[in-house]
Structure formats: C-alpha cells, structure tokens
Design a protein around this motif. Structure first.
Motif, PDB file in Angstrom:
ATOM      1  N   HIS A  71      33.765  29.092  34.190  1.00 30.30           N
ATOM      2  CA  HIS A  71      35.103  29.262  34.776  1.00 30.30           C
ATOM      3  C   HIS A  71      35.209  30.616  35.453  1.00 30.30           C
ATOM      4  O   HIS A  71      34.594  31.592  35.000  1.00 30.30           O
ATOM      5  CB  HIS A  71      36.211  29.060  33.736  1.00 30.30           C
ATOM      6  N   ASP A 103      33.245  37.185  29.616  1.00 31.79           N
ATOM      7  CA  ASP A 103      34.022  35.938  29.607  1.00 31.79           C
ATOM      8  C   ASP A 103      34.663  35.717  30.965  1.00 31.79           C
ATOM      9  O   ASP A 103      35.775  36.109  31.179  1.00 31.79           O
ATOM     10  CB  ASP A 103      35.078  36.006  28.497  1.00 31.79           C
ATOM     11  N   GLU A 138      41.463  29.745  31.131  1.00 32.21           N
ATOM     12  CA  GLU A 138      42.108  30.621  30.146  1.00 32.21           C
ATOM     13  C   GLU A 138      43.531  30.180  29.798  1.00 32.21           C
ATOM     14  O   GLU A 138      43.987  30.389  28.682  1.00 32.21           O
ATOM     15  CB  GLU A 138      42.109  32.075  30.653  1.00 32.21           C
TER      16      GLU A 138
END
Ligand SMILES: [Zn+2]
Length: 426
Positions: A71, A103, A138
């Motif tokens: 992502h 992340d 997220e």
C-alpha cells in the motif's frame, strides 16, 4: 546509491498521508518507473486522486500467479516529534528516514525494483507476476484493495501473494527464526451494556446504579482467559522452535523456557482475548446512570465466529443484568502453511542464513491480505525479511516518530521478492 534506495526516497517525498491519501501521485511515480523497464501498468481509481497501480509481467501460461502486494498510503507524521524531516527521505548512516520507510513504502519500492529488474532481464514466468500498490490501507474507506477486488477482480486475482505483516528475524534460545505471517486474528469488539435505574445522586438508595453493577463484570473481564488451544500457526511455530509440538496446556511454559519473547509471541494466539478498554455511564455528576456501556476489545482466533465468542464471554461472566452486543467483525482469515510460496520462504531463509528457519505466525493486526484471501482464496503471506534492524526497534518506529529502514534490509527485500517470483511463477 542503489536503485531501491533512490525509488524509496522519491516515494517518501510524495506525501500520501491518509487521510486524505492522494495516492495517485505515488501510483504515477511507480507507473513511470515500471513503464521505463517495459512493465505494463494500469491505474484503477474509484476517485481520481486515490489511484491504485496494478502492473504485470504476463506469464507464458499454465503456471500460478503471484501478486506482490503493498500500500502506498501512510499515517500522519508530526514533524515536531521527529529528529529529521518526515518527508525528507534523508539517507543517514545506511538508513533511509521518513514516514512509510517501514510501513510500507520500503516494501513498495523493493517490489517495484524486483519487477523492473526481472523485466529488464527479459524474465517471464509461467504464471503472471503482478504488482499491486493499493491506496487506502491505513484507514480502509473503500478506495483501495477492498474496492479493487470488487470493481476490478480480473486485475488483482492471484493464486499467491506476498504482503507486509512479518518477516522479522528473531533469535530465540540460540535458534534463528524468520517469522512469516500466514493468518490474522479477527477483531470483533463487543459492548457490554449493564442496566440499572436512574435517580438523583443525592439519594443513592432509591436508584440502581448501573456503573456500580458494571464494576465486578469489568474486573472479571480484566482477567479473561480461556483454555489454551493450538491453531496450526502456533503448531508450526513451536515445531520450528522446539522440533516438536507440546500439548496445548504446556505450550506457553515450553515456549517461555526457550526465551521470554517466544512466550510473548504465542500467548495471545492460544485463544481468544478480551480487554475492556472504554467505559461510559452517566453524563451528569448528579444523575445515577441507568445504563453503563463497556467497550471490550475482543480478538478471535482465525476460524472462530463472533457468536462463539459471545457464548464464551457469557459463560465466563455468568448470569447478570447485562446485554452483550457485537459491534463488528474484521479479519480472521488464514492461508495454508505449505506449498510453493511456503517453500520459497523456507529456501530463501536457508540460503540467506544457513541454520535459520522460517516459522509461521498469526498476527493480531489486519492487513490487505485479508481481501485477497476472502475474494480469491489466495495463499497470502506477510513476509518482508528484516535483520539489520531488530524487530523490537522496528515495532516501536512503525506509526511513530523517526521511522527509518536500513538499506541492507531493502536490498534483502529485493532479493526475496525476486526469489519468490522465480520460485512461484516458475
Ligand atoms: Zn501497512
């Protein structure tokens, strides 16, 4: 400077803080990079500013397909807490700093570099190699993979996938394990509603105080526990660690005897967990509440249902003047341990670090792997190996200040993703 470092730096400098996301800028950057290597790219967007990128090296036919899933959005960064500019992407002492380094723009960049280098070498598998850089992981407002599997299923269908979720190298009692996430617990929170009767707080005797009635139930939930049981992921982990699988009641003791961290890893996986986290009763000091609501964060093992969890909590609390309301269920999917992708993980670990082994793990968090497993029964693993930075340090930096990734781990990641493609796609 290596290609993956350069690409990661450029990705970090594109601010994709979600909300609002603005992932299209990252998707276009990746498209330009991959197209230059001859990889076919498509942007898929529910709204123009939140595009997902899907790229593909088509297979010669007949083999399984592999999706390198990632992502592009990141969580908020407060520059005042950081030692360096969160979107500056500085390279300092062999580490790239910035929001998303771990992340998960690091893995985005490594996946893209694996694709591009294979394409330039003229590599083609039997099955398709697919690169999916999704938006909106997220927050999960329906612009990312959840939307893609419904709106563009043919673009993202894959037999196997590699995503974030694990990959940490852990040393437990002299044994080196690389954790590979093959399953996720289900988040299935409940609200405990305790009933009473309101009244003026100056005369407590005439009322029935729901807050006071809730107290013993909250206390009981605070020490919630169930009989341990072994899920396949814990059996696989124990087997990698101990060479055999002890009976469920002895598992925690056996793991702790090897290393405290081994106990910490499996303890939440031996059964469902409950933790009361929020409470609400009266809105006024002088009014005795007729209702007290306790929110109970509840995590189920893969395969357990909210109905089963409700029955377990009721049995644990016993009879009483309360209701238990399930709010939602999210996650809780698993993939088989074994097969071509598992073999690829295992052979990669053995080649990179002789003596080390891969160990399956079930993670508590929710990742996009869920959508592929649910839609296509994809064998989806979370595995992006990391060893230059220890896993406890990395865990503290994710979603926090001073996030950064060692260049060595980025290069390890590129090697892994190339290996996965060549092993799985044939
Ligand atoms: Zn992530």
């Amino acid at each position: 400077m290596t290609e993956v470092v350069d690409l990661l730096q450029r990705l970090i400098r594109v601010d994709t803080t979600n909300p609002p996301g603005n992932e299209t800028a990252a998707a276009e950057l990746l498209r330009d990079y991959l197209e230059a290597a001859g990889v076919v790219c498509e942007l898929h967007a529910k709204v123009p500013e939140r595009a997902n990128l899907v790229a593909r090296i088509p297979g010669r036919g007949g083999g399984p397909s592999l999706a390198l899933l990632s992502h592009t959005d990141v969580v908020l960064a407060d520059a005042r807490e950081w030692q360096r500019e969160p979107f500056g992407a500085e390279l300092v002492d062999g580490e790239v700093w910035g929001r998303g380094a771990l992340d998960m723009k690091g893995e985005v960049a490594a996946s893209a570099v694996a694709m591009a280098t294979l394409a330039r070498e003229g590599w083609r598998g039997e099955g398709d190699l697919i690169f999916i850089a999704a938006a909106d992981e997220e927050v999960g407002d329906g612009f990312g993979l959840q939307w893609l599997v419904e709106a563009q299923p043919d673009a993202v269908r894959a037999d196997f996938s590699v995503n974030e979720g694990a990959g940490d190298r852990v040393e437990l009692g002299g044994k080196v394990l690389y954790l590979c996430s093959t399953a996720e617990k289900m988040s299935s929170p409940f609200v405990l509603r305790v009933h009473g009767r309101s009244g003026h707080a100056s005369m407590p005797g005439i009322a029935d105080n729901a807050l006071a009635k809730a107290a013993p139930l909250v206390e009981r939930l605070g020490s919630f526990s169930v009989e341990p049981r072994l899920i396949p992921e814990v059996e696989g982990f124990l087997n990698a660690l101990l060479g055999d699988v002890p009976p469920a009641p002895d598992a925690l003791t056996a793991a702790r005897a090897i290393a405290p961290l081994a106990g910490e890893l499996i303890e939440p996986l031996l059964g469902m967990t409950c933790a009361p986290t929020m409470a609400h009763a009266s809105d006024k000091r002088n009014v005795i509440p007729a209702l007290c609501e306790i929110t109970v964060d509840t995590r189920l093992l893969p395969g357990q249902s909210p109905a089963e969890a409700e029955a377990t909590i009721r049995a644990y609390l016993g009879e009483g003047d309360y209701e238990l309301v399930n709010i939602e269920g999210q996650g809780g999917t698993r993939s088989q341990i074994g097969g071509p992708l598992w073999d690829a993980v295992q052979s990669f670990v053995e080649a990179e670090e002789p003596g080390a082994v891969a160990a399956p793990i079930c993670v508590a968090g929710f990742t996009d792997s869920h959508w592929l497993r649910q839609a296509f029964d994809t064998v989806a693993y979370g595995f992006f190996p990391a060893r230059a930075m220890d896993s406890e340090t990395a865990a503290r930096l994710i979603h926090s200040a001073d996030e950064r990734v060692p260049v060595e781990d980025l290069e390890l990641g590129v090697r892994w993703l190339r290996h996965a493609a060549q092993s799985v796609c044939g």
